[in-house]
Each structure stands twice: as C-alpha cells, then as structure tokens.
Design a protein around this motif. Structure first.
Motif, PDB file in Angstrom:
ATOM      1  N   ASN A  69      -1.850 -70.389 -31.009  1.00 37.61           N
ATOM      2  CA  ASN A  69      -2.329 -69.750 -29.785  1.00 37.61           C
ATOM      3  C   ASN A  69      -1.301 -68.748 -29.293  1.00 37.61           C
ATOM      4  OD1 ASN A  69      -4.685 -71.312 -29.723  1.00 37.61           O
ATOM      5  ND2 ASN A  69      -3.616 -72.994 -28.739  1.00 37.61           N
ATOM      6  N   GLY A  70      -1.757 -67.530 -29.015  1.00 43.68           N
ATOM      7  CA  GLY A  70      -0.840 -66.480 -28.578  1.00 43.68           C
ATOM      8  C   GLY A  70      -1.475 -65.537 -27.591  1.00 43.68           C
ATOM      9  N   ARG A  71      -0.761 -64.433 -27.327  1.00 49.00           N
ATOM     10  CA  ARG A  71      -1.204 -63.457 -26.331  1.00 49.00           C
ATOM     11  C   ARG A  71      -0.545 -62.118 -26.625  1.00 49.00           C
ATOM     12  NH1 ARG A  71       2.805 -66.350 -25.484  1.00 49.00           N
ATOM     13  NH2 ARG A  71       1.461 -68.170 -25.511  1.00 49.00           N
ATOM     14  N   LEU A  72      -1.156 -61.068 -26.097  1.00 55.39           N
ATOM     15  CA  LEU A  72      -0.565 -59.732 -26.185  1.00 55.39           C
ATOM     16  C   LEU A  72       0.391 -59.535 -25.023  1.00 55.39           C
ATOM     17  CD1 LEU A  72      -3.655 -57.533 -27.161  1.00 55.39           C
ATOM     18  CD2 LEU A  72      -1.898 -58.475 -28.659  1.00 55.39           C
ATOM     19  N   VAL A  73       1.547 -58.939 -25.313  1.00 56.95           N
ATOM     20  CA  VAL A  73       2.586 -58.737 -24.313  1.00 56.95           C
ATOM     21  C   VAL A  73       3.095 -57.306 -24.427  1.00 56.95           C
ATOM     22  CG1 VAL A  73       4.841 -59.543 -23.482  1.00 56.95           C
ATOM     23  CG2 VAL A  73       3.246 -61.166 -24.509  1.00 56.95           C
ATOM     24  N   THR A  74       3.495 -56.728 -23.298  1.00 57.41           N
ATOM     25  CA  THR A  74       4.056 -55.380 -23.296  1.00 57.41           C
ATOM     26  C   THR A  74       5.314 -55.332 -24.149  1.00 57.41           C
ATOM     27  OG1 THR A  74       3.193 -55.000 -21.075  1.00 57.41           O
ATOM     28  CG2 THR A  74       4.919 -53.526 -21.842  1.00 57.41           C
ATOM     29  N   ASP A  75       5.433 -54.318 -24.965  1.00 60.01           N
ATOM     30  CA  ASP A  75       6.622 -54.116 -25.795  1.00 60.01           C
ATOM     31  C   ASP A  75       7.702 -53.449 -24.942  1.00 60.01           C
ATOM     32  OD1 ASP A  75       8.537 -53.510 -27.645  1.00 60.01           O
ATOM     33  OD2 ASP A  75       7.176 -52.559 -29.078  1.00 60.01           O
ATOM     34  N   PRO A  76       8.835 -54.118 -24.714  1.00 64.51           N
ATOM     35  CA  PRO A  76       9.884 -53.524 -23.866  1.00 64.51           C
ATOM     36  C   PRO A  76      10.413 -52.202 -24.399  1.00 64.51           C
ATOM     37  CG  PRO A  76      10.283 -55.867 -24.194  1.00 64.51           C
ATOM     38  CD  PRO A  76       9.182 -55.487 -25.133  1.00 64.51           C
ATOM     39  N   GLU A  77      10.317 -52.002 -25.715  1.00 64.70           N
ATOM     40  CA  GLU A  77      10.792 -50.747 -26.285  1.00 64.70           C
ATOM     41  C   GLU A  77       9.940 -49.564 -25.834  1.00 64.70           C
ATOM     42  OE1 GLU A  77      11.028 -51.067 -30.468  1.00 64.70           O
ATOM     43  OE2 GLU A  77      12.632 -52.569 -30.462  1.00 64.70           O
ATOM     44  N   LYS A  78       8.722 -49.844 -25.380  1.00 65.97           N
ATOM     45  CA  LYS A  78       7.832 -48.785 -24.917  1.00 65.97           C
ATOM     46  C   LYS A  78       7.811 -48.683 -23.393  1.00 65.97           C
ATOM     47  CE  LYS A  78       6.552 -47.852 -29.103  1.00 65.97           C
ATOM     48  NZ  LYS A  78       6.952 -46.578 -29.757  1.00 65.97           N
ATOM     49  N   SER A  79       8.736 -49.374 -22.713  1.00 66.94           N
ATOM     50  CA  SER A  79       8.810 -49.336 -21.252  1.00 66.94           C
ATOM     51  C   SER A  79       9.988 -48.465 -20.823  1.00 66.94           C
ATOM     52  CB  SER A  79       8.966 -50.751 -20.680  1.00 66.94           C
ATOM     53  OG  SER A  79       7.865 -51.560 -21.053  1.00 66.94           O
ATOM     54  N   ALA A  80       9.886 -47.884 -19.639  1.00 64.83           N
ATOM     55  CA  ALA A  80      10.959 -47.023 -19.117  1.00 64.83           C
ATOM     56  C   ALA A  80      11.038 -47.178 -17.609  1.00 64.83           C
ATOM     57  CB  ALA A  80      10.694 -45.558 -19.485  1.00 64.83           C
ATOM     58  N   VAL A  81      12.266 -47.123 -17.095  1.00 65.81           N
ATOM     59  CA  VAL A  81      12.506 -47.155 -15.655  1.00 65.81           C
ATOM     60  C   VAL A  81      12.849 -45.733 -15.204  1.00 65.81           C
ATOM     61  CG1 VAL A  81      13.996 -48.014 -13.812  1.00 65.81           C
ATOM     62  CG2 VAL A  81      13.271 -49.548 -15.663  1.00 65.81           C
ATOM     63  N   ILE A  82      12.109 -45.231 -14.232  1.00 67.06           N
ATOM     64  CA  ILE A  82      12.388 -43.919 -13.650  1.00 67.06           C
ATOM     65  C   ILE A  82      13.298 -44.150 -12.451  1.00 67.06           C
ATOM     66  CG2 ILE A  82      11.417 -41.838 -12.652  1.00 67.06           C
ATOM     67  CD1 ILE A  82      10.679 -42.308 -15.586  1.00 67.06           C
ATOM     68  N   SER A  83      14.537 -43.707 -12.564  1.00 69.04           N
ATOM     69  CA  SER A  83      15.521 -43.917 -11.493  1.00 69.04           C
ATOM     70  C   SER A  83      15.973 -42.569 -10.944  1.00 69.04           C
ATOM     71  CB  SER A  83      16.725 -44.699 -12.010  1.00 69.04           C
ATOM     72  OG  SER A  83      17.324 -44.022 -13.105  1.00 69.04           O
ATOM     73  N   SER A  84      16.507 -42.606  -9.733  1.00 65.05           N
ATOM     74  CA  SER A  84      16.976 -41.379  -9.078  1.00 65.05           C
ATOM     75  C   SER A  84      18.314 -40.959  -9.670  1.00 65.05           C
ATOM     76  CB  SER A  84      17.108 -41.610  -7.567  1.00 65.05           C
ATOM     77  OG  SER A  84      17.645 -40.462  -6.953  1.00 65.05           O
ATOM     78  N   ARG A  85      18.424 -39.705 -10.046  1.00 67.58           N
ATOM     79  CA  ARG A  85      19.677 -39.204 -10.601  1.00 67.58           C
ATOM     80  C   ARG A  85      20.670 -38.838  -9.521  1.00 67.58           C
ATOM     81  NH1 ARG A  85      18.998 -38.033 -15.987  1.00 67.58           N
ATOM     82  NH2 ARG A  85      21.290 -38.044 -15.963  1.00 67.58           N
ATOM     83  N   VAL A  86      20.192 -38.711  -8.289  1.00 71.87           N
ATOM     84  CA  VAL A  86      21.078 -38.369  -7.167  1.00 71.87           C
ATOM     85  C   VAL A  86      20.736 -39.270  -5.984  1.00 71.87           C
ATOM     86  CG1 VAL A  86      21.333 -35.946  -7.877  1.00 71.87           C
ATOM     87  CG2 VAL A  86      19.490 -36.592  -6.308  1.00 71.87           C
ATOM     88  N   ALA A  87      21.698 -39.423  -5.092  1.00 68.62           N
ATOM     89  CA  ALA A  87      21.433 -40.157  -3.845  1.00 68.62           C
ATOM     90  C   ALA A  87      20.726 -39.228  -2.869  1.00 68.62           C
ATOM     91  CB  ALA A  87      22.737 -40.662  -3.250  1.00 68.62           C
ATOM     92  N   GLY A  88      19.725 -39.744  -2.163  1.00 68.56           N
ATOM     93  CA  GLY A  88      19.014 -38.894  -1.216  1.00 68.56           C
ATOM     94  C   GLY A  88      17.754 -39.555  -0.692  1.00 68.56           C
ATOM     95  N   ARG A  89      16.894 -38.739  -0.085  1.00 68.85           N
ATOM     96  CA  ARG A  89      15.656 -39.221   0.537  1.00 68.85           C
ATOM     97  C   ARG A  89      14.458 -38.754  -0.293  1.00 68.85           C
ATOM     98  NH1 ARG A  89      15.847 -36.385   4.906  1.00 68.85           N
ATOM     99  NH2 ARG A  89      14.234 -34.874   4.360  1.00 68.85           N
TER     100      ARG A  89
END
Length: 407
Positions: A104-124
């Motif tokens: 018994n199993g399931r489909l799971v998101t592949d972490p290699e295909k995930s990305a975090v969009i982060s701020s390159r600078v401090a600001g608003r």
C-alpha cells in the motif's frame, strides 16, 4: 359351447392387429405431441425448467425458451454474433509467470521539484501578483514587488561610483569601486538591464519586482501585501508535479524481497489499466514513528500533471516466479461452484467449454495446470457471454455432468 368359444377366438385374433396398430398410432401421436412441447428455463437458474412461459420462482426473471433435446456441448455463432460479443481468442503457449505482493502506497510531492521563493532584500511587500494557492506560475513570471531602502542606498552608491569613473577614467581605484558597487546590485538580483536603466535615468528606484525562478504550482503563501520581510525571508513556495514520489509501506519481514535498483509495477487508483514501471530508489532502514513499518520509495513521471499528490498508488512486488507454464488472462477463466472452465475454439465460430485446473495467479494472468495443451485456441474476451448464451440455448450449465478438476 365349443363352437362359440372357437368363434370368439377367431374374432379376437382378427381384431388384434387392428387394435395394436391403432394403439401404436396413438402412441406415435402422443410422442410427437410431446416432442413439440416448448420448454422454458431461467437464464440465471438453469435448474428451473417448465413447459409453459412464466417467471423464475428464485429470482423473478422471465423464463426463456430452449431446446431440451439439443445435447450438443458446443455453441456455433455467426460472424455478426462474434463481433457483437467482442469474442477474441489466443493460442496458448508456455511462458514465464510471476506472482506479486501488493504494498500500500501513495503519491507524494518530489522535493527536488519544489522551490522556496524568498526575498533577496529586506523591505516591505508592495504588491503580490499571486495571492492564492493552487495557481500555476511559469518561470520568469512576476511574483511580487518589494520596497527596499537598502536597495535604494546601494543604487545611490553605484551612481556615485559611475560618476567618479566618468570623471576620472584612468583611476584604477575608482574603477574597482564601481565594479564592487555593481556586484552588490547583481547580488540583489538586479539584472544588466536594470543596472543600465539606472545609469541612464540617474535616479534610484527603491522598488524591485522579482520573477519566478522556476515553473510550478503555488503550494503556500507566507507573506501578504504591506508586510515587512527580512533578507532571505520566505514569500511563497512552489511545487512541481511533472515527477512524483511513490512511497509504500513495507514490513521488515518483507524487506528481503526488495532491493534498490529493482524495477517494480505501480498501480495508481483510477488508472488501473495503465500500470507504471518504477525503479526502487530508496529503502528507509528505520521504522516509521509509531508503527512497525518501513518505507520504500521511487519516482514516476507525471505527464500533463494528471495525478495529484495524495492519490493511492500501490506497488506490486514480485515474490514468486515460474517459467515454462501455460497461462491465460484472468477474464478468460470462468469460475463457479463446479470449478473453473474456459472456452475452446474448435473451428471458426464453433466453441465448446472445457474444465481446467488453475495454479498460481496474479492481477492479470492465471496459470493453467491441467486441461489445456500448448496450441489450444482459447477465448480470452467474451467468455462470459458464451457462458450466458449456452444457458439460454441449452437451458443447462455448460459444466453440468463434467467431472471437477479442482483449483
């Protein structure tokens, strides 16, 4: 007295042939009448037989007529009947057959295909161009605009360095300062076009728009418009579904039957007719928290993103294998209380049932241990329709009276 007895005997002998002939004629008429009597049976319960129309006392279905005197064990169908019943055949031959254990199993998101969009600078965060999860974004698509005083300060520093180089073009020190100031802007994701426009306008621009670095689906938003974020602070998360993990549960006792690099079949819920081939990439050596289960993992391609993480996906782990056996598709074997049988094509359009014994089975095929020989032509689709047609025409189970062979 004797004369009267003699006359009676003569009269009886004279009339006897006439009476006997009349009796034979009456018997012949009676037998002919019996042969013309139509019999009826239930398609679902062939043991129900009667000489008039009606309904089955077991299931209530209307009885159908059949010829009880037709004892031939075969069926003959025309070309149109065969096409309508979708009857196809195959010649039996020896080959290999494997049995499987289902994990018994399931489909799971592949972490290699995930990305975090982060701020390159401090600001608003001045503007969010994607404000909800589940939205598909493409690489290069604008995601958010940020106001950064720090970026404005770096732009001003660079404009001063450019002015110094312009005034003193031969001064190597000013050239190094200009290169260092430019590199700072590059580190803040300022493109060559952004830097060129800054020099041409001579005015700082504290607003910078950041695009998506990869394509994917927005799976999480951690910032809102007007919120201040630090340098490196997460703004949103993207997930790619072009490739998915398959994770399946495995008992420690089963671990010896699977190895890294082993090809296995994967059956995804809703796509049972499209089994996928997966290579085992990882076997977790430790048990999951709160259970006595290990995990086995691999990846499968997800064309057109038709599958979603969380779908049930079972791994078929081969556990036994036999070579040089006769096997048939599972749908070709009909089972009932008397055993198992198949339909043999004796000639074009002529079919007859045959009892068989079955052995090892998997999800697709059944081993035939007795009843067939290599070269027999067996019906593999439409066998159940032949079974029903036989009952309708003959009014009996095709296996009735045949010795059972077992399973």
């Amino acid at each position: 007295m004797e004369r009267k007895s003699f006359l009676k005997a003569v009269a009886f002998v004279s009339l006897a042939p006439v009476v006997l002939l009349a009796a034979c004629k009456d018997a012949g008429k009676k037998q002919a009448g019996e042969e013309k009597v139509q019999t009826y049976t239930c398609p679902m319960h062939p043991q129900i037989v009667q000489n008039k129309p009606g309904t089955c006392p077991v299931c209530g279905m209307d009885l159908v007529p059949f010829d009880k005197n037709n004892k031939e064990a075969s069926l003959t169908l025309g070309e149109s009947q065969m096409a309508l019943a979708n009857i196809t055949t195959m010649m039996v031959g020896a080959g290999a057959l494997s049995n499987f254990r289902q994990l018994n199993g399931r489909l799971v998101t592949d972490p290699e295909k995930s990305a975090v969009i982060s701020s390159r600078v401090a600001g608003r965060i001045e503007a969010l161009y994607v404000k909800e999860t589940g939205v598909k974004v493409s690489k290069g698509q604008p995601l958010y605009k940020i106001y950064s005083e720090q970026l404005a300060s770096l732009q001003q520093e660079y404009l001063l360095a450019v002015a110094q180089v312009t005034q003193f073009p031969d001064d190597a020190r000013f050239q190094q300062i200009e290169k260092a100031a430019k590199q700072k802007l590059v580190l803040y994701d300022q493109s060559a076009g952004d830097i060129s426009r800054l020099v041409q306008s001579g005015k700082v621009n504290p607003y910078v728009t950041y695009p998506a670095t990869v394509s994917g689906v927005v799976s999480g938003l951690t910032a809102t418009e007007g919120q201040y974020v630090n340098e490196g602070g997460e703004v949103m998360r993207l997930e790619g579904y072009s490739q998915l993990w398959v994770e399946a549960d495995l008992y420690p006792a089963e671990a010896a039957a699977v190895q890294v690099g082993q090809p296995v079949k994967v059956i995804i819920a809703g796509w049972e007719n499209e089994p996928q081939t997966m290579t085992v990439q990882f076997i977790n050596p430790s048990l999951q928290s709160g259970s006595q289960l290990m995990q086995v993992r691999g990846t499968v391609p997800n064309p057109d993103n038709r599958w979603q993480p969380g779908l049930q996906a079972n791994i078929l782990l081969p556990v036994t294998s036999k070579g040089n056996v006769l096997s048939l598709p599972a749908d070709a074997v009909i089972r009932d209380g008397k055993g198992a049988h198949v339909w043999i094509q004796k000639a074009r359009g002529k079919f007859e049932p045959r009892m068989v014994s079955t052995g090892m089975e998997n999800f697709d095929d059944v081993e035939i241990t007795h009843g067939l020989v290599a070269g027999d032509t067996v019906v593999i689709t439409g066998a159940y329709l032949l079974y029903s047609e036989y009952i309708l025409k003959k009014g009996a189970d095709p296996m009735a009276g045949m010795p059972g062979m077992g399973h």
